[in-house]
Design a protein around this motif. Sequence first.
Motif, mmCIF file in Angstrom:
data_model
loop_
_atom_site.group_PDB
_atom_site.id
_atom_site.type_symbol
_atom_site.label_atom_id
_atom_site.label_comp_id
_atom_site.label_asym_id
_atom_site.label_seq_id
_atom_site.Cartn_x
_atom_site.Cartn_y
_atom_site.Cartn_z
ATOM 1 N N VAL A 190 0.854 -1.182 0.000
ATOM 2 C CA VAL A 190 0.000 0.000 0.000
ATOM 3 C C VAL A 190 0.897 1.241 0.000
ATOM 4 O O VAL A 190 1.710 1.432 0.903
ATOM 5 N N LEU A 191 0.739 2.067 -1.044
ATOM 6 C CA LEU A 191 1.524 3.301 -1.178
ATOM 7 C C LEU A 191 0.577 4.495 -1.089
ATOM 8 O O LEU A 191 -0.448 4.531 -1.769
ATOM 9 N N LEU A 192 0.921 5.468 -0.250
ATOM 10 C CA LEU A 192 0.099 6.659 -0.077
ATOM 11 C C LEU A 192 0.667 7.831 -0.856
ATOM 12 O O LEU A 192 1.870 8.113 -0.774
ATOM 13 N N HIS A 193 -0.179 8.509 -1.598
ATOM 14 C CA HIS A 193 0.210 9.755 -2.267
ATOM 15 C C HIS A 193 0.563 10.761 -1.161
ATOM 16 O O HIS A 193 -0.046 10.761 -0.082
ATOM 17 N N PRO A 194 1.536 11.650 -1.371
ATOM 18 C CA PRO A 194 1.911 12.627 -0.340
ATOM 19 C C PRO A 194 0.728 13.478 0.149
ATOM 20 O O PRO A 194 0.648 13.794 1.346
ATOM 21 N N ASP A 195 -0.202 13.824 -0.735
ATOM 22 C CA ASP A 195 -1.385 14.589 -0.313
ATOM 23 C C ASP A 195 -2.271 13.772 0.622
ATOM 24 O O ASP A 195 -2.855 14.305 1.563
ATOM 25 N N VAL A 196 -2.362 12.485 0.363
ATOM 26 C CA VAL A 196 -3.150 11.599 1.226
ATOM 27 C C VAL A 196 -2.494 11.501 2.597
ATOM 28 O O VAL A 196 -3.169 11.556 3.635
ATOM 29 N N GLU A 197 -1.178 11.381 2.626
ATOM 30 C CA GLU A 197 -0.452 11.309 3.900
ATOM 31 C C GLU A 197 -0.696 12.568 4.729
ATOM 32 O O GLU A 197 -0.960 12.487 5.938
ATOM 33 N N ARG A 198 -0.646 13.724 4.089
ATOM 34 C CA ARG A 198 -0.903 14.985 4.809
ATOM 35 C C ARG A 198 -2.334 15.040 5.334
ATOM 36 O O ARG A 198 -2.581 15.455 6.461
ATOM 37 N N LYS A 199 -3.265 14.599 4.510
ATOM 38 C CA LYS A 199 -4.673 14.613 4.917
ATOM 39 C C LYS A 199 -4.905 13.695 6.114
ATOM 40 O O LYS A 199 -5.628 14.036 7.044
ATOM 41 N N LEU A 200 -4.265 12.529 6.103
ATOM 42 C CA LEU A 200 -4.400 11.597 7.225
ATOM 43 C C LEU A 200 -3.847 12.190 8.516
ATOM 44 O O LEU A 200 -4.436 12.021 9.579
ATOM 45 N N GLN A 201 -2.736 12.883 8.406
ATOM 46 C CA GLN A 201 -2.124 13.463 9.601
ATOM 47 C C GLN A 201 -2.966 14.585 10.199
ATOM 48 O O GLN A 201 -2.842 14.885 11.381
ATOM 49 N N VAL A 260 -2.825 4.659 -3.179
ATOM 50 C CA VAL A 260 -3.951 5.442 -2.649
ATOM 51 C C VAL A 260 -3.816 6.861 -3.174
ATOM 52 O O VAL A 260 -2.887 7.587 -2.817
ATOM 53 N N LEU A 261 -4.755 7.253 -4.036
ATOM 54 C CA LEU A 261 -4.698 8.547 -4.704
ATOM 55 C C LEU A 261 -5.416 9.642 -3.941
ATOM 56 O O LEU A 261 -5.024 10.804 -3.995
ATOM 57 N N GLU A 262 -6.482 9.256 -3.228
ATOM 58 C CA GLU A 262 -7.283 10.262 -2.532
ATOM 59 C C GLU A 262 -8.113 9.595 -1.449
ATOM 60 O O GLU A 262 -8.561 8.462 -1.606
#
Length: 82
Positions: free
Chosen positions: A4-15, A71-73
């Motif tokens: 599972v790879l997270l897009h950097p925008d997704v990582e920021r949103k999760l945080q 994971v794109l969004e």
Amino acid sequence: MATVLLHPDVERKLQQLPNDIETRIRSKLADAGDNPGRHLKPLKGRNEYSLRIGKRRAIIDWVKTQNELRVLEIDTRDTVYE
């Protein structure tokens, strides 16, 4: 089992989400990585998949040849499909 790879925008949103919601989403993504065929729903008219996580949805690009879930969004159901 897929990576599972997270897009950097997704990582920021999760945080930015509350810890309990972030933990739940990460857990569901890990479950999807263990068995993508069971958890992912193909999106009509698109080459992507959806993963339901409570009121939120994850849009995922499943690269079967590389065994990756990208994971794109992640967003609420009412805005993620736009």
